[in-house]
Design an enzyme around this catalytic site. Structure first.
Site, PDB file in Angstrom:
ATOM      1  N   LYS A  70       0.850  -1.013   0.052  1.00 59.37           N
ATOM      2  CA  LYS A  70      -0.131   0.001   0.046  1.00 59.37           C
ATOM      3  C   LYS A  70       0.885   1.446  -0.035  1.00 59.37           C
ATOM      4  O   LYS A  70       1.887   1.137   0.494  1.00 59.37           O
ATOM      5  CB  LYS A  70      -0.939   0.039   1.296  1.00 59.37           C
ATOM      6  CG  LYS A  70      -2.164   0.727   0.924  1.00 59.37           C
ATOM      7  CD  LYS A  70      -3.226   0.340   0.082  1.00 59.37           C
ATOM      8  CE  LYS A  70      -4.642   0.802   0.258  1.00 59.37           C
ATOM      9  NZ  LYS A  70      -5.534   0.045  -0.305  1.00 59.37           N
ATOM     10  N   VAL A  91     -17.682   3.667  -3.478  1.00 59.73           N
ATOM     11  CA  VAL A  91     -18.088   2.481  -3.319  1.00 59.73           C
ATOM     12  C   VAL A  91     -19.583   2.278  -2.852  1.00 59.73           C
ATOM     13  O   VAL A  91     -20.419   1.818  -3.318  1.00 59.73           O
ATOM     14  CB  VAL A  91     -17.087   1.865  -2.531  1.00 59.73           C
ATOM     15  CG1 VAL A  91     -17.787   0.246  -2.186  1.00 59.73           C
ATOM     16  CG2 VAL A  91     -15.882   1.428  -3.246  1.00 59.73           C
TER      17      VAL A  91
END
EC number: 1.4.1.23
Length: 365
Positions: free
Chosen positions: A91, A195
């Protein structure tokens, strides 16, 4: 307290000594000309090149940014393992307000840092970064996914992320109530951005009653305008988790949503959402179980997006990806079954399964 480099000593202790550490590599990136300050964390490459998105966020401190990168990278190792992908976990975080500090030059500089890792890390979108940003990064780094179709990519991964969460929610309903249908269920969605708004569409299509909240009023208004029937809004997350008769709570914003303050007052019987790192600290999963709340592990149910960006590396096919994301239903049910068999919370069961796959891959090297 700092070490000889000036970095906070607690961060280095986390990296080298704690259970939350064990990362293979952490890269601190700075480009003074563009103002770039970034952290790239590679937790594991046992299963393959580390894959995970780039978060652009105004962290309160550099230490907070490093800690977030470490936690998110570790989560990606588990997510990719549970999704059956041949990728490890990584990440990256860019420190700053994307509305103020994001520039083309900064993204290009960031792309050069990712490229310097020679393919050990593959990046994609995350909070604060979008498809257009990945198109820019890709100009300097071929290990970039989440690009636009015009630039050889798969486009917005939030579509399949939401679809996967929806499948995890259906599996939770199957496990708890004996029926995967969400019709008539009252579902609270905290965060209706990239989302969350897709998830709301799935839920309404099945006949669920949806309650939403978001720190951005415009995001809430967009949902209410798109869906004038079936959706109500509350002021904030504090109000949402206390909504009477809530069946499912879906945290879809930033992490840490489940903590010592929220769990005791949560009215829902199921927690299943898209946010990463929903458990604020170890032990919260047991608190949920003790209250009889079924927790669908976040990195399992929100894996639709990483399934999509991983597929992009091999020539993207949406239907192939959707079929893989649909299997999140079966994976979630398997985790619940393992949790019951071992007498542990679902989060611990998912960790065991992921750790076994990673360990087997490492041993086979």
């Amino acid at each position: 307290m700092t070490d000889v480099t000036g970095a906070p000593a607690d961060v280095l202790h986390t990296l080298f000594h704690s259970d939350q550490g064990g990362h293979e590599q952490v890269v601190l990136c700075q480009d003074r000309a563009t103002g770039l300050k970034a952290v790239i964390a590679l937790h594991s490459t046992a299963l393959g090149p580390a894959l995970g998105g780039t978060r652009f966020y105004p962290y309160p401190s550099e230490a907070a940014a490093v800690a977030d990168a470490l936690n998110l990278a570790r989560g990606m190792s588990y997510k990719n393992a549970m999704a059956g992908l041949d990728h490890g976990g990584g990440k990256a975080v860019i420190i700053g307000d994307p509305d103020q500090h994001k520039t083309e030059e900064l993204l290009l500089a960031y792309g050069r840092f990712v490229a310097s890792l020679g393919g050990r890390y593959v990046t994609a979108c995350d909070v604060g970064t979008y498809v257009a940003d990945m198109d820019v990064v890709a100009r300097e780094c071929r290990w970039t996914t989440g690009r636009s179709p015009e630039n050889g990519g798969a486009g917005d991964s939030s579509v399949l992320t939401a679809f996967g969460v929806y499948q995890g929610m259906r599996a939770s309903a199957q496990h708890l109530w004996g029926d995967p249908s969400l019709r008539g269920r009252r579902i609270g969605v905290a965060g209706v951005g990239k989302v969350g708004h897709h998830l709301v569409t799935h839920l309404l299509a099945e006949g669920a009653e949806v309650v939403v909240t978001d720190v951005r009023e415009d995001a809430v208004q967009r949902i209410l305008e798109q869906h004038p029937a079936g959706v109500t809004a509350v002021a904030d997350t504090e109000a949402l988790i206390r909504v009477e008769g809530l069946d499912v709570y879906a945290p879809c914003a930033l992490g840490g949503a489940l903590d010592d303050a929220s769990v005791p007052v949560l009215t829902a019987k199921v927690v299943c959402g898209a946010a990463n790192n929903q458990l604020a600290h170890p032990g919260v999963e047991k608190d949920l179980a003790d209250r009889g709340i079924l927790y669908a592990p976040d990195y399992v149910v929100n894996a639709g997006g990483v399934i999509q960006v991983a597929d992009e590396l091999h020539g993207f096919d949406f239907e192939r990806c959707r079929a893989k994301a649909a299997k999140i239903f079966d994976t979630t049910l398997a985790i619940f079954a393992r949790a019951k068999e071992d007498g542990i919370p679902p989060a611990a069961a998912a960790d065991r399964i992921a750790e076994q796959r990673i360990a087997e891959a490492r041993a086979a090297r």
